[in-house]
Design a protein around this motif. Structure first.
Motif, PDB file in Angstrom:
ATOM      1  N   LEU A   1       6.600   0.551  13.492  1.00 32.73           N
ATOM      2  CA  LEU A   1       6.980  -0.298  12.362  1.00 32.73           C
ATOM      3  C   LEU A   1       6.158   0.050  11.119  1.00 32.73           C
ATOM      4  O   LEU A   1       6.719   0.256  10.039  1.00 32.73           O
ATOM      5  N   LEU A   2       4.851   0.134  11.265  1.00 30.97           N
ATOM      6  CA  LEU A   2       3.997   0.424  10.117  1.00 30.97           C
ATOM      7  C   LEU A   2       4.257   1.816   9.546  1.00 30.97           C
ATOM      8  O   LEU A   2       4.317   1.997   8.327  1.00 30.97           O
ATOM      9  N   LEU A   3       4.443   2.796  10.413  1.00 34.64           N
ATOM     10  CA  LEU A   3       4.704   4.155   9.940  1.00 34.64           C
ATOM     11  C   LEU A   3       6.088   4.281   9.311  1.00 34.64           C
ATOM     12  O   LEU A   3       6.278   5.044   8.363  1.00 34.64           O
ATOM     13  N   GLU A   4       7.052   3.544   9.829  1.00 33.49           N
ATOM     14  CA  GLU A   4       8.397   3.560   9.248  1.00 33.49           C
ATOM     15  C   GLU A   4       8.385   2.943   7.856  1.00 33.49           C
ATOM     16  O   GLU A   4       9.046   3.446   6.934  1.00 33.49           O
ATOM     17  N   ILE A   5       7.637   1.854   7.670  1.00 33.48           N
ATOM     18  CA  ILE A   5       7.516   1.250   6.339  1.00 33.48           C
ATOM     19  C   ILE A   5       6.894   2.250   5.382  1.00 33.48           C
ATOM     20  O   ILE A   5       7.356   2.419   4.251  1.00 33.48           O
TER      21      ILE A   5
ATOM     22  N   GLN B   1       8.957   3.696   2.126  1.00 30.83           N
ATOM     23  CA  GLN B   1       8.451   3.437   0.778  1.00 30.83           C
ATOM     24  C   GLN B   1       8.128   4.744   0.058  1.00 30.83           C
ATOM     25  O   GLN B   1       8.334   4.859  -1.146  1.00 30.83           O
ATOM     26  N   SER B   2       7.633   5.710   0.790  1.00 31.74           N
ATOM     27  CA  SER B   2       7.336   7.016   0.192  1.00 31.74           C
ATOM     28  C   SER B   2       8.617   7.677  -0.306  1.00 31.74           C
ATOM     29  O   SER B   2       8.672   8.185  -1.433  1.00 31.74           O
ATOM     30  N   LYS B   3       9.653   7.667   0.515  1.00 26.67           N
ATOM     31  CA  LYS B   3      10.936   8.247   0.116  1.00 26.67           C
ATOM     32  C   LYS B   3      11.544   7.500  -1.064  1.00 26.67           C
ATOM     33  O   LYS B   3      12.076   8.113  -1.999  1.00 26.67           O
ATOM     34  N   GLU B   4      11.478   6.168  -1.022  1.00 26.40           N
ATOM     35  CA  GLU B   4      12.046   5.359  -2.092  1.00 26.40           C
ATOM     36  C   GLU B   4      11.313   5.611  -3.410  1.00 26.40           C
ATOM     37  O   GLU B   4      11.941   5.734  -4.465  1.00 26.40           O
ATOM     38  N   THR B   5      10.000   5.721  -3.358  1.00 26.96           N
ATOM     39  CA  THR B   5       9.215   5.966  -4.560  1.00 26.96           C
ATOM     40  C   THR B   5       9.508   7.351  -5.127  1.00 26.96           C
ATOM     41  O   THR B   5       9.636   7.517  -6.349  1.00 26.96           O
TER      42      THR B   5
ATOM     43  N   LEU C   1       0.818  -1.213   0.000  1.00 26.33           N
ATOM     44  CA  LEU C   1       0.000   0.000   0.000  1.00 26.33           C
ATOM     45  C   LEU C   1       0.855   1.268   0.000  1.00 26.33           C
ATOM     46  O   LEU C   1       0.458   2.293  -0.550  1.00 26.33           O
ATOM     47  N   SER C   2       2.009   1.209   0.622  1.00 27.24           N
ATOM     48  CA  SER C   2       2.865   2.395   0.730  1.00 27.24           C
ATOM     49  C   SER C   2       3.591   2.731  -0.559  1.00 27.24           C
ATOM     50  O   SER C   2       4.096   3.831  -0.710  1.00 27.24           O
ATOM     51  N   LYS C   3       3.644   1.794  -1.499  1.00 28.73           N
ATOM     52  CA  LYS C   3       4.368   2.031  -2.754  1.00 28.73           C
ATOM     53  C   LYS C   3       3.550   2.826  -3.757  1.00 28.73           C
ATOM     54  O   LYS C   3       4.093   3.304  -4.745  1.00 28.73           O
ATOM     55  N   ASN C   4       2.273   2.999  -3.538  1.00 25.76           N
ATOM     56  CA  ASN C   4       1.415   3.690  -4.494  1.00 25.76           C
ATOM     57  C   ASN C   4       1.765   5.170  -4.508  1.00 25.76           C
ATOM     58  O   ASN C   4       1.606   5.869  -3.518  1.00 25.76           O
ATOM     59  N   ILE C   5       2.222   5.662  -5.663  1.00 27.94           N
ATOM     60  CA  ILE C   5       2.682   7.044  -5.750  1.00 27.94           C
ATOM     61  C   ILE C   5       1.522   8.021  -5.941  1.00 27.94           C
ATOM     62  O   ILE C   5       1.569   9.142  -5.469  1.00 27.94           O
ATOM     63  N   ARG C   6       0.479   7.604  -6.612  1.00 32.26           N
ATOM     64  CA  ARG C   6      -0.637   8.518  -6.876  1.00 32.26           C
ATOM     65  C   ARG C   6      -1.532   8.698  -5.653  1.00 32.26           C
ATOM     66  O   ARG C   6      -2.087   9.764  -5.445  1.00 32.26           O
ATOM     67  N   LYS C   7      -1.692   7.663  -4.884  1.00 34.29           N
ATOM     68  CA  LYS C   7      -2.538   7.724  -3.689  1.00 34.29           C
ATOM     69  C   LYS C   7      -1.671   7.404  -2.474  1.00 34.29           C
ATOM     70  O   LYS C   7      -1.747   6.321  -1.906  1.00 34.29           O
ATOM     71  N   LYS C   8      -0.854   8.364  -2.099  1.00 33.98           N
ATOM     72  CA  LYS C   8       0.135   8.112  -1.051  1.00 33.98           C
ATOM     73  C   LYS C   8      -0.483   7.889   0.325  1.00 33.98           C
ATOM     74  O   LYS C   8       0.148   7.341   1.203  1.00 33.98           O
ATOM     75  N   TYR C   9      -1.733   8.291   0.506  1.00 36.53           N
ATOM     76  CA  TYR C   9      -2.364   8.119   1.811  1.00 36.53           C
ATOM     77  C   TYR C   9      -2.927   6.718   2.028  1.00 36.53           C
ATOM     78  O   TYR C   9      -3.465   6.430   3.093  1.00 36.53           O
ATOM     79  N   LEU C  10      -2.807   5.845   1.041  1.00 36.77           N
ATOM     80  CA  LEU C  10      -3.205   4.454   1.245  1.00 36.77           C
ATOM     81  C   LEU C  10      -2.351   3.792   2.326  1.00 36.77           C
ATOM     82  O   LEU C  10      -2.803   2.880   3.005  1.00 36.77           O
ATOM     83  N   GLY C  11      -1.132   4.275   2.487  1.00 34.85           N
ATOM     84  CA  GLY C  11      -0.243   3.737   3.509  1.00 34.85           C
ATOM     85  C   GLY C  11      -0.711   4.025   4.923  1.00 34.85           C
ATOM     86  O   GLY C  11      -0.215   3.435   5.878  1.00 34.85           O
ATOM     87  N   ALA C  12      -1.679   4.917   5.086  1.00 36.86           N
ATOM     88  CA  ALA C  12      -2.199   5.249   6.415  1.00 36.86           C
ATOM     89  C   ALA C  12      -3.307   4.291   6.857  1.00 36.86           C
ATOM     90  O   ALA C  12      -3.671   4.275   8.033  1.00 36.86           O
TER      91      ALA C  12
END
Length: 96
Positions: free
Chosen positions: A67-71, A75-79, A21-32
């Motif tokens: 852990l979840l927030l760090e992932i 992923q956001s930074k990597e993307t 979920l965190s890898k999605n660049i268009r919908k970055k809030y899916l990681g929340a």
């Protein structure tokens, strides 16, 4: 499957889901979604089934959320970095 194997499999599925979920660049809030769901579930479990051990509960919630927030952050930074590199490649080709 017994309870011990489920205690290992479920957190691994959650972490994998958070990674995806965190890898999605268009919908970055899916990681929340998973950090919020995790916190809500843990508070629900504490209120209904919990053994009223507040310190153990807090440690689990803090470590799990961290852990979840760090992932999500990694992923956001990597993307963003991958996107920037791709744009730089495109710009370099256009300049030639």
């Amino acid at each position: 499957m017994n309870s011990n194997s489920l205690d290992v499999i479920i957190p691994l599925i959650i972490v994998a889901g958070q990674y995806i979920l965190s890898k999605n660049i268009r919908k970055k809030y899916l990681g929340a979604i998973l950090p919020i769901a995790f916190a809500a579930f843990m508070f629900y479990r504490y209120m209904t089934v919990g053994s009223k051990d507040i310190w153990g509960f807090l440690i689990i919630v803090i470590v799990g959320e961290s852990l979840l927030l760090e992932i999500w952050d990694q992923q956001s930074k990597e993307t963003k970095l991958k996107t920037k590199k791709e744009l730089d490649k495109i710009k370099a080709k256009d300049r030639k």
